[in-house]
Every structure is written in C-alpha cells, then in structure tokens.
Design an enzyme around this catalytic site. Structure first.
Site, PDB file in Angstrom:
ATOM      1  N   LYS A  15       0.841  -1.196   0.000  1.00 12.78           N
ATOM      2  CA  LYS A  15       0.000   0.000   0.000  1.00 12.78           C
ATOM      3  C   LYS A  15       0.874   1.243   0.000  1.00 12.78           C
ATOM      4  O   LYS A  15       2.019   1.222   0.452  1.00 12.78           O
ATOM      5  CB  LYS A  15      -0.914  -0.023   1.230  1.00 12.78           C
ATOM      6  CG  LYS A  15      -2.003   1.028   1.226  1.00 12.78           C
ATOM      7  CD  LYS A  15      -2.881   0.891   2.453  1.00 12.78           C
ATOM      8  CE  LYS A  15      -3.970   1.945   2.477  1.00 12.78           C
ATOM      9  NZ  LYS A  15      -4.843   1.817   3.666  1.00 12.78           N
ATOM     10  N   SER A  30      -9.689   1.708   2.372  1.00 11.40           N
ATOM     11  CA  SER A  30      -8.801   2.449   1.495  1.00 11.40           C
ATOM     12  C   SER A  30      -7.748   1.578   0.828  1.00 11.40           C
ATOM     13  O   SER A  30      -6.930   2.064   0.073  1.00 11.40           O
ATOM     14  CB  SER A  30      -8.091   3.533   2.320  1.00 11.40           C
ATOM     15  OG  SER A  30      -7.329   2.946   3.360  1.00 11.40           O
ATOM     16  N   SER A  33     -10.083  -0.778   6.623  1.00 14.73           N
ATOM     17  CA  SER A  33      -9.498  -0.570   5.289  1.00 14.73           C
ATOM     18  C   SER A  33      -8.978  -1.843   4.656  1.00 14.73           C
ATOM     19  O   SER A  33      -8.777  -1.878   3.436  1.00 14.73           O
ATOM     20  CB  SER A  33      -8.360   0.456   5.382  1.00 14.73           C
ATOM     21  OG  SER A  33      -8.832   1.679   5.875  1.00 14.73           O
TER      22      SER A  33
END
Length: 509
Positions: free
Chosen positions: A99, A182, A206
C-alpha cells in the site's frame, strides 16, 4: 540478452488467443508458487518466461488496481537466483503488493496525495523488511485513498479502483463499482493473481472491507502485534498493518514472518509468535468446539438476510454453537470512531506544512503558506477530517462533550466485548453493510460502510474477513470474525475451516 528474452516472451504471449490467455493465467492458484520455486531452483529460463507473463498480465490489468510503480519481476527473479540462501526461507517466491502508506527505501512515498508529491523515503517499513528477510519480494505499490482516509476507493489520486468482479456492471450499466477503501488496490491485485499477498494498513476496516468486496481474506491483527515503524500515520491509536491473501496458508506464513516485537516501535508487544501454518496444514489442530457469538447491528440491511443466513449455516456446519450477543453502545461506534480519528488525524497531519514535509510553495508569510498549501494539496475527505477536529477541540466544552465522552464510550465497549469473548472463540458479524460500492449512486451512504469493521478497530482486537458466498448482485460476500486479544491463530484456523466447508480446496492449502 534479458531484453531479447522479454521481447520473445511477449511475442509468444501475444500470439495466444485471448480465451487461451485467460484460461492460462487467470485461474492461477496456490500451486503456481511451487512451480516458480522449482523452476528457480533449476535455473531454468522457463521461470523467467513465467515471470514475464505475469508482468504482462499486470500491465494489462493495471486499470483495475492502479499500480504506481513498475513491475520488478525480472529484478526479483535475478535477486532470487543470485542469493541461493533464499531457497531455504519460508517466503521464497512470494510477490507482495504494498500500500502507498508503507514506506520503501529510496522509493516515492506519496500516499496518493498531492501533498507528498515527489517525496522520496529514506527509511523502510519494518514489516516489509521482515518479509524481505523471509525471501519475499516487494513488486509494486498499489493505489489507495489519500492518506488512508476513505471507505469507497473514490478519493484516490490515480482514479477509481474498479472491482474485478464487477467489470460487466461497469461496461453495460455504465456504473463504476469500486473495490472499497482504502486498501482497494492491494485487495484487487491479490484477487487478480498479480501478487501472492499484500500488506496494507487498517484503521477502521481498510483491509477487511475491500477483502469482502473482492473475495479474498483480509486479516487485521491485534493492536501492537505488528510493528508500525515506517507507516505513514493516519490515526496512531487505531492504525495496524494488515495482510491480504487468497488462502489461509499464505496468510499464516506471512503473519508468522511479520508479527513480533520491534524495538523501534514502543506500541508493539513482546509475545511469542506461533507457527500459524503448522496449525492450518494439520486438520487435527482445529478450533475447540465452543460456542460462537453472532452480533447483528441495527444498521443491517434487509437485502443481506439470505447471505447472512448462509454464513450462519456455514458456521453451524463447522460445529460451532451460535448464540446472540448484545454489546451495549454498539450504535455509537461510528460517532465515537469519527471523533477519535479526526483528532488524531489533525495531530498527525500537522507536520505537512510545506517546510519539512509537503509541497514547497513561495509565500510572504507562514499563515498564507499553510492556507494555500492545505487548500490545494488536501482532498475533500482530508479537509472534512480536519474541520471535524477543529470543531471538536475549538472550546473546552467541545473537548469534554465530544472527545472525552468518545474515549469513555470506547473504554466501555472494549470491556463489554472482552467480557463477551472470555468464554467464546470468536464473534461473527457482517463485513460490509451494502451489496456494492458505486461512485455513480449519490444516495448511497458511504459514510457508514465501516459500521461493522470499526468495532474491532476501536477495541484493538484481531479481526478477519473471510469470503463465504455471493450476494444477490453477484459479488463476493464476506463474514467478519473477531477474536480475543492476540488470538490471531483462532481466526486463521477458522478461515481455513470455512473454506474447507464451502468446498474451496485452494483456500485450504
């Protein structure tokens, strides 16, 4: 020579018809990792061809998960051949998607935001360092919501993260169905077989929410189980490094390598890390048949009744006894989470002022610099968090009425949930409140997409989202399991058992 091999491999792959290409590379399961390991040990050129094929596949599917960096398949294979000692390591051959919030040394760390545009990190995340020591290779950085603030995958700097299962809906109905946020980019990269596993951050769901939408396993460990060194902070009291994988075995191997005490992170706990894979591979080491609690919050939507009933029947087939659980103040989880995250977000984002971190702008005064920089560089989601913090902490009355009350409610919820789990294995609930996330539907309450996953984040307990069935709209549906503190072993074993009962053998290996 390497360039000629790449050209030849691309010519061979492009010569294949599209159905043959999809049939050859899309249904890649856990066995492809063993094949790559065997070919690398023999120093065969077929391994390079396979890596190039995966690289070409990633380039074709890039519009799904919006990779921001090149694919280092050739470099990873060359490094694996040069270091023969990697063959004896547990994660040799694993490809990892990272990420944007996890730092890589000498790489761009932009966090999908204009604020950190062009910023190069001088440090590396401790979790990625441990993965590399175990033999894994970080291949790409997947797109995410700006600074991890977002729950629908629409606040990304490089466009929407499209759900891999909803391509037909996107093309026919003209509806952009996202993979959630996210960490939607990491979840989609794992679902499309581009990478073996992915490392992402989980603040309020997330990791688990996009894992439910794309049909992979998303694990959030207990607070302090994994080191947060080298992670761009959003809410320091809730952030944790999570794992995304297609099967319980890969998740167990990554967790065994990443978890543990870190002297650079004072919030990490010094507890022994069990060999998770040993318990997953041996079916006799199952969970003890104690009762399991099922919680259904007030915001449950009626369209999920059929899928939720199937999830409960799956748990019953495993052998658990299902009982209802009543958690006080469960309807106040989302307001409590909003207040606490906004305050911690404002504290962590104070460093982005254009002097040491952030864009360099020229202004005559510091006030004008802050005003212009935060007006241009921050998105609407980040500004909303900062405005909420300014309202909460503007007066002493607001501090006592909102922030202190939220801390008290968080303490009460945590004590009640720990009490409910003292004589239980896990607590089951939904993972997501909506069948799909669409950026075209303005009436959809995207603010409440984390209503079920926030409960484990506020209490600091481990949680996992396991794909169980398909919803009425044809998208994957996941069930969330919450265990007691530092009981990730029970969650991983339960994930393998659910996959075994549902008839998914690749998830059990």
């Amino acid at each position: 020579m390497c360039r000629n091999r790449r050209i030849c491999a691309q010519v061979i792959i492009l010569a294949l018809p599209q159905p043959a290409l999809v049939a050859l590379f899309y249904p890649i399961r856990a066995c492809w990792l063993k094949a790559i390991n065997a070919l690398c040990l023999k120093r065969s050129d077929v391994a390079l061809t396979l890596f190039l094929a995966l690289s070409l596949r990633a380039e074709r599917l890039d519009w799904y998960f919006r990779m921001s960096a090149g694919h280092d398949f050739e470099r990873a294979l060359t490094r694996a051949r040069a270091r023969q000692r990697n063959r004896k390591r547990s994660l040799f051959g694993f490809s990892v998607s990272v990420k944007e919030l996890l730092l890589l040394k000498d790489r761009f760390a932009e966090a999908s935001s204009m604020m950190l545009s062009g910023f190069v990190s001088a440090h590396e995340s401790e979790a990625l360092t441990r993965l590399k020591r175990a033999g894994a290779s970080a291949l790409c950085r997947a797109n995410a919501d700006e600074f991890g603030i977002g729950s629908d995958g629409s606040a990304c700097a490089r466009g929407y993260i499209v759900n891999a299962w909803a391509r037909t809906a996107c093309s026919l109905v003209q509806e952009v169905v996202t993979a959630g946020g996210s960490s939607g980019g990491c979840a989609t990269a794992v679902a499309l077989r581009v990478s073996t596993v992915a490392l992402a951050t989980d603040t309020g769901g997330s990791v688990r929410q996009p894992a439910s939408y794309v049909g992979v396993i998303g694990l959030k460990p207990s607070y302090g189980r994994c080191s947060r060194w080298g992670v761009l902070a959003y809410a320091s009291g809730l952030d944790q490094v999570g794992v995304l994988a297609r099967n319980a075995s890969d998740c167990a191997r990554v967790c065994a390598a990443v978890f543990g005490k870190d002297l650079k992170d004072w919030t990490s706990v010094d507890l022994p890390v069990p060999k998770f894979e040993f318990y997953v591979s041996n079916s006799r080491f199952g969970l003890t048949r104690r009762s399991i609690s099922a919680i259904v919050l007030k915001q449950q939507t009626p369209c999920f009744k059929r899928a939720w009933t199937y999830c409960l029947s799956t748990l019953a087939r495993i052998g658990f006894e299902l009982t209802d659980a009543n958690v006080p103040f469960a309807d106040m989880v989302v307001p409590c989470y909003s207040v606490l995250t906004s305050v911690e977000c404002c504290s962590n984002f104070a460093r982005y002022n254009g002097i040491r971190f952030g864009l360099r702008l020229r202004e005559v005064s510091a006030f004008l610099l802050y005003k212009k920089l935060r007006t241009v560089a921050f998105s609407a989601e980040v500004k909303r968090k900062l405005f909420t913090c300014a309202y909460v902490l503007s007066t002493r009355l607001g501090y006592e009425q909102y922030y202190l009350k939220a801390q008290r409610i968080r303490f009460v919820i945590k004590n009640c949930l720990i009490t409910r789990l003292c004589d239980r294995n896990v607590l089951a609930s939904l993972s997501v409140p909506a069948s799909r996330l669409s950026v075209n539907n303005k009436l959809q309450p995207n603010v409440l997409t984390d209503v079920y996953t926030v409960l484990a984040s506020l209490t600091g307990l481990p949680s996992v989202s396991v794909p169980t069935c398909f919803s009425e709209v044809g998208l994957p549906f996941g069930i969330q399991l919450i265990a007691s503190a530092y009981k990730e072993l029970e969650l991983i074993v339960a994930s393998a058992m659910i996959a075994r009962v549902n008839g998914v053998p690749s998830v059990c290996r």
